[in-house]
Design a protein around this motif. Structure first.
Motif, mmCIF file in Angstrom:
data_model
loop_
_atom_site.group_PDB
_atom_site.id
_atom_site.type_symbol
_atom_site.label_atom_id
_atom_site.label_comp_id
_atom_site.label_asym_id
_atom_site.label_seq_id
_atom_site.Cartn_x
_atom_site.Cartn_y
_atom_site.Cartn_z
ATOM 1 N N GLY A 21 106.159 138.003 59.894
ATOM 2 C CA GLY A 21 106.253 137.663 61.148
ATOM 3 C C GLY A 21 107.237 138.185 62.179
ATOM 4 N N THR A 22 108.555 138.120 61.890
ATOM 5 C CA THR A 22 109.362 138.446 62.956
ATOM 6 C C THR A 22 110.677 139.293 62.073
ATOM 7 N N GLY A 23 111.345 140.170 62.922
ATOM 8 C CA GLY A 23 112.513 140.754 62.212
ATOM 9 C C GLY A 23 113.567 139.879 61.563
ATOM 10 N N GLY A 24 113.832 138.712 61.914
ATOM 11 C CA GLY A 24 114.777 137.811 61.482
ATOM 12 C C GLY A 24 114.285 137.394 60.044
ATOM 13 N N HIS A 25 112.894 137.249 59.765
ATOM 14 C CA HIS A 25 112.214 137.103 58.438
ATOM 15 C C HIS A 25 112.424 138.383 57.782
ATOM 16 N N SER A 82 117.809 131.395 56.904
ATOM 17 C CA SER A 82 119.126 131.936 57.586
ATOM 18 C C SER A 82 119.588 131.131 58.647
ATOM 19 N N ASN A 83 118.820 130.280 59.235
ATOM 20 C CA ASN A 83 119.022 129.494 60.378
ATOM 21 C C ASN A 83 120.039 128.255 59.928
ATOM 22 N N ALA A 84 120.960 127.736 61.026
ATOM 23 C CA ALA A 84 121.878 126.570 60.864
ATOM 24 C C ALA A 84 120.866 125.362 60.651
ATOM 25 N N GLY A 126 116.182 139.359 70.412
ATOM 26 C CA GLY A 126 115.576 139.166 69.158
ATOM 27 C C GLY A 126 114.616 140.405 68.840
ATOM 28 N N SER A 127 113.793 140.285 67.476
ATOM 29 C CA SER A 127 113.024 141.143 67.427
ATOM 30 C C SER A 127 111.882 141.362 68.174
ATOM 31 N N GLN A 128 111.511 140.355 69.131
ATOM 32 C CA GLN A 128 110.301 140.594 69.906
ATOM 33 C C GLN A 128 110.700 140.569 71.632
ATOM 34 N N PHE A 156 111.518 148.562 71.325
ATOM 35 C CA PHE A 156 112.359 148.150 70.168
ATOM 36 C C PHE A 156 113.077 149.465 69.824
ATOM 37 N N TYR A 157 114.315 149.438 69.227
ATOM 38 C CA TYR A 157 115.218 150.493 68.842
ATOM 39 C C TYR A 157 115.351 150.464 67.335
ATOM 40 N N ASN A 158 115.154 151.455 66.422
ATOM 41 C CA ASN A 158 115.370 151.320 65.070
ATOM 42 C C ASN A 158 116.906 151.373 64.871
ATOM 43 N N GLY A 184 119.134 134.594 67.272
ATOM 44 C CA GLY A 184 118.469 134.510 65.848
ATOM 45 C C GLY A 184 119.609 134.747 64.836
ATOM 46 N N ALA A 185 119.211 134.276 63.576
ATOM 47 C CA ALA A 185 120.617 134.443 62.494
ATOM 48 C C ALA A 185 120.792 136.026 62.182
ATOM 49 N N SER A 186 119.722 136.758 62.131
ATOM 50 C CA SER A 186 120.006 138.125 61.732
ATOM 51 C C SER A 186 120.801 138.870 62.926
ATOM 52 N N ALA A 187 120.426 138.703 64.186
ATOM 53 C CA ALA A 187 121.081 139.143 64.909
ATOM 54 C C ALA A 187 122.618 138.600 65.060
ATOM 55 N N THR A 223 124.415 137.508 62.674
ATOM 56 C CA THR A 223 125.099 138.315 61.362
ATOM 57 C C THR A 223 125.276 139.880 61.840
ATOM 58 N N GLU A 224 124.533 140.448 62.479
ATOM 59 C CA GLU A 224 124.591 141.865 62.630
ATOM 60 C C GLU A 224 125.998 142.150 63.920
ATOM 61 N N LEU A 225 125.786 141.050 64.684
ATOM 62 C CA LEU A 225 126.939 141.339 65.724
ATOM 63 C C LEU A 225 128.336 141.075 65.205
ATOM 64 N N ASN A 261 115.175 123.583 68.256
ATOM 65 C CA ASN A 261 116.307 124.134 68.922
ATOM 66 C C ASN A 261 117.469 125.182 67.959
ATOM 67 N N HIS A 262 117.175 125.379 66.733
ATOM 68 C CA HIS A 262 117.791 125.871 65.934
ATOM 69 C C HIS A 262 118.797 126.950 66.578
ATOM 70 N N GLN A 263 118.154 127.914 67.342
ATOM 71 C CA GLN A 263 119.104 128.918 68.090
ATOM 72 C C GLN A 263 120.406 128.469 68.506
ATOM 73 N N ALA A 264 120.421 127.281 69.360
ATOM 74 C CA ALA A 264 121.344 126.708 69.892
ATOM 75 C C ALA A 264 122.481 126.349 68.857
HETATM 76 C C1 UD1 Z 1 112.323 133.174 68.752
HETATM 77 C C2 UD1 Z 1 112.568 132.729 67.217
HETATM 78 O O1 UD1 Z 1 112.286 131.536 66.666
HETATM 79 N N1 UD1 Z 1 113.217 133.551 66.519
HETATM 80 C C3 UD1 Z 1 113.657 133.411 65.167
HETATM 81 C C4 UD1 Z 1 113.303 134.817 64.414
HETATM 82 O O2 UD1 Z 1 114.117 135.645 65.305
HETATM 83 P P1 UD1 Z 1 114.124 137.285 65.099
HETATM 84 O O3 UD1 Z 1 112.987 137.675 64.485
HETATM 85 O O4 UD1 Z 1 114.220 137.786 66.808
HETATM 86 O O5 UD1 Z 1 115.256 137.461 64.401
HETATM 87 P P2 UD1 Z 1 116.738 137.879 64.741
HETATM 88 O O6 UD1 Z 1 117.243 137.449 66.254
HETATM 89 O O7 UD1 Z 1 117.739 136.941 63.735
HETATM 90 O O8 UD1 Z 1 116.904 139.411 64.400
HETATM 91 C C5 UD1 Z 1 116.085 140.210 65.204
HETATM 92 C C6 UD1 Z 1 116.370 141.457 64.119
HETATM 93 O O9 UD1 Z 1 115.357 142.492 64.860
HETATM 94 C C7 UD1 Z 1 116.256 143.704 64.896
HETATM 95 N N2 UD1 Z 1 116.116 144.523 65.969
HETATM 96 C C8 UD1 Z 1 115.940 143.786 67.373
HETATM 97 C C9 UD1 Z 1 115.587 144.635 68.444
HETATM 98 C C10 UD1 Z 1 115.332 145.868 68.404
HETATM 99 O O10 UD1 Z 1 115.054 146.836 69.240
HETATM 100 N N3 UD1 Z 1 115.513 146.375 67.132
HETATM 101 C C11 UD1 Z 1 115.811 145.883 66.010
HETATM 102 O O11 UD1 Z 1 115.849 146.303 64.920
HETATM 103 C C12 UD1 Z 1 117.821 143.082 64.979
HETATM 104 O O12 UD1 Z 1 118.571 144.121 64.402
HETATM 105 C C13 UD1 Z 1 117.738 142.086 64.054
HETATM 106 O O13 UD1 Z 1 117.781 142.432 62.574
HETATM 107 O O14 UD1 Z 1 113.738 134.526 63.307
HETATM 108 C C14 UD1 Z 1 115.249 134.148 62.871
HETATM 109 C C15 UD1 Z 1 115.202 134.240 61.371
HETATM 110 O O15 UD1 Z 1 114.660 132.884 61.044
HETATM 111 C C16 UD1 Z 1 115.580 133.040 63.865
HETATM 112 O O16 UD1 Z 1 117.007 132.853 63.555
HETATM 113 C C17 UD1 Z 1 115.123 133.135 65.159
HETATM 114 O O17 UD1 Z 1 115.569 132.121 66.026
#
Ligand code: UD1
Length: 359
Positions: free
Chosen positions: A11-15, A120-122, A187-189, A236-238, A255-258, A260-262, A280-283
Motif C-alpha cells: 500500500g504505502t512506502g512506509g509499509h 513502525s508507528n508510535a 510521505g510516499s504519496q 516521486f524520487y528514488n 510517517g515512521a519511515s520518513a 527514521t530516514e531523517l 492521529n498516529h503521525q502526531a
Molecule cells: C498517511 C499515512 O497514514 N501514512 C502512513 C504511511 O506513510 P508513508 O507511506 O507516507 O510512509 P513514511 O512517511 O513513513 O515513508 C515514506 C517513504 O517513502 C519514501 N519516499 C517518499 C517520497 C519520494 O519521493 N520517494 C521516496 O522514496 C521515503 O523515503 C520513505 O521511505 O505508512 C507509515 C508506516 O506505517 C505511517 O507512519 C504513515 O503515517
C-alpha cells in the motif's frame, strides 16, 4: 535448502520499504511477497521477489451491508493467503501491518506457521492491536507503542531503512553545492495540503537564495503551477538517501519511515503530521522527534504560508540551532534496526528462542 519466508507488505512506502530493508538482509532465503493488485508494491518491490496478489481492505463505519461484503472479502483473502503459504511452501510470515496483514496473519497462524509483525508507528494500527497477541514476535519502531499491546510479546528495534541510507551518496540533481536546500516530502504519496502551503511561501524562500526540491506525489492538481530556476518538482524520487543527505532542512509529514530516514541522514526538519492519519498516529510519531529536539512540528490547521516561511528562514539563519537539531537526530537514529530485525527473524524461522536484545 533455503528457508522460505512470505512478506506481506502493501500500500504505502512506509509499509513496503522496511520490509525491503529486511529482505535485503536475507539473501540466503527464498522470499515471496504478498500484495494487493495495483498498489504501490507493484512499482516499489524489487523484481526478484514474486508478488502474489490478494484483495485486502478495511472495515468502514457505519457498519451495514458493506461490513458483510468486507467480511466475505476477508474470508476469501484468508483462503487465498492460505493457498499462497501452502503452495510456496512458506515456513513463516513477516508483515508490516496494515489491511493485508489481517488475512496473512490469520492464514499463517491457522497453518501453525510463525509470524513476525513489525509495527513502525508510535500508536499501533488496528490490525496490529487486534492480531499482535497471536504473533510469534511483535517488533516495534517506537518503544511507546508497547503500552497499546499488553498481550503481545514485543521488542523495540526501531524502523528498518534501506541499506543505501548508510552510504554517502552524491545528489544527481542540478543544484549548486553551496546553496541552502529545502526538501519537501509528503510521505510516499505526497501531501496536497503541504504542497499548497509550500507553493504559497516559495517566492519568499527563493528571494533568500533557498532552493527547493518538492516531491509532490502523483495526485496534486496544481503540479506545474510554480516554475522557478531554484525549484525542482517531481512526483516521486528514488534517490532519497542522496537528497536527504544534501538537504539543509526538510519539510515533511511524520510517517515512521520518513522520520527514521531523517534521523539517519541527520536532516533537521519541520514536521506537519497528516491530520487524518489513523488515531492521529503521525502526531505521536512527530512528538517523539520534537521532544528529542530533532524537529519542530506544526499542526496543519495552525500553519499559514507566513508562519512556515518565517520558520524556514529562522532555522536556516541559525546554524547553531540546526547543529543542535542534527545532534539530537543522531540519538534517535538506530543504525542497527535492520540487523536486529534480521537476527530476530532468523531466530523465529529457526524455531529458536529470541535472545534478549539490549536497547
Ligand atoms: C498517511 C499515512 O497514514 N501514512 C502512513 C504511511 O506513510 P508513508 O507511506 O507516507 O510512509 P513514511 O512517511 O513513513 O515513508 C515514506 C517513504 O517513502 C519514501 N519516499 C517518499 C517520497 C519520494 O519521493 N520517494 C521516496 O522514496 C521515503 O523515503 C520513505 O521511505 O505508512 C507509515 C508506516 O506505517 C505511517 O507512519 C504513515 O503515517
Amino acid at each position: 535448502m533455503p528457508k522460505r519466508l512470505l512478506i506481506a507488505a502493501s500500500g504505502t512506502g512506509g509499509h513496503i520499504f522496511p520490509a525491503i530493508a529486511l529482505a535485503q538482509k536475507l539473501p540466503d532465503y527464498k522470499i515471496g511477497w504478498l500484495g494487493v493488485p495495483n498498489r504501490a508494491e507493484k512499482n516499489l518491490v524489487p523484481p526478484q521477489y514474486y508478488i502474489h496478489e490478494i484483495e485486502a481492505e478495511g472495515f468502514q463505519k457505519p457498519f451495514g451491508l458493506g461490513t458483510l461484503r468486507t467480511s466475505l472479502g476477508l474470508l476469501c483473502s484468508i483462503y487465498k493467503a492460505w493457498q499462497v503459504l501452502i503452495d510456496g511452501p512458506f515456513e513463516g510470515l513477516f508483515t508490516t501491518g496494515g489491511y493485508i496483514a489481517a488475512p496473512a496473519i490469520i492464514a499463517a497462524r491457522l497453518l501453525g506457521l510463525p509470524v513476525i509483525l513489525h509495527e513502525s508507528n508510535a500508536i499501533p494500527g488496528k490490525v496490529t492491536r487486534l492480531l499482535a497477541p497471536f504473533c510469534t514476535a511483535v517488533i516495534l519502531g517506537f518503544e511507546d507503542a508497547a503500552k497499546y499491546l499488553p498481550l503481545a510479546k514485543t521488542l523495540t528495534v526501531g524502523t528498518p531503512v534501506r541499506g543505501s541510507f548508510f552510504d554517502k551518496k552524491k545528489l544527481d540533481l542540478p543544484i549548486p553545492e553551496d546553496v541552502p536546500l529545502v526538501v519537501v516530502v509528503g510521505g510516499s504519496q505526497g501531501a496536497v495540503a503541504v504542497n499548497q502551503l509550500v507553493r504559497q511561501c516559495a517566492n519568499t524562500l527563493f528571494e533568500a537564495g533557498i532552493w527547493i526540491v518538492h516531491l509532490t506525489g502523483e495526485n496534486d492538481p496544481d503540479v506545474g503551477s510554480l516554475q522557478h530556476p531554484q525549484y525542482i518538482q517531481m512526483p516521486f524520487y528514488n534517490e532519497m538517501p542522496a537528497l536527504l543527505q544534501r538537504a539543509n532542512l526538510a519539510i515533511s509529514r511524520a510517517g515512521a519511515s520518513a522520520l527514521t530516514e531523517l534521523a539517519i541522514t541527520k536532516t533537521p526538519s519541520i514536521l506537519i503530521p497528516y491530520p487524518y492519519a489513523a488515531e492521529n498516529h503521525q502526531a505521536y510519531n512527530a512528538a517523539a522527534f520534537v521532544q528529542a529536539g530533532a524537529a519542530v512540528a506544526f499542526l496543519q490547521e495552525e500553519l499559514t504560508p507566513e508562519i512556515l516561511s518565517s520558520k524556514v528562514l529562522d532555522l536556516l539563519n541559525s546554524p547553531e540551532l540546526l547543529k543542535q537539531m542534527t545532534g539530537s537526530a543522531i540519538h534517535l537514529a538506530r543504525q542497527d534496526s535492520t540487523e536486529r530485525l534480521n537476527i530476530i527473524v532468523r531466530y523465529v524461522m529457526d524455531g529458536k528462542k529470541i535472545p534478549k536484545i539490549n536497547n
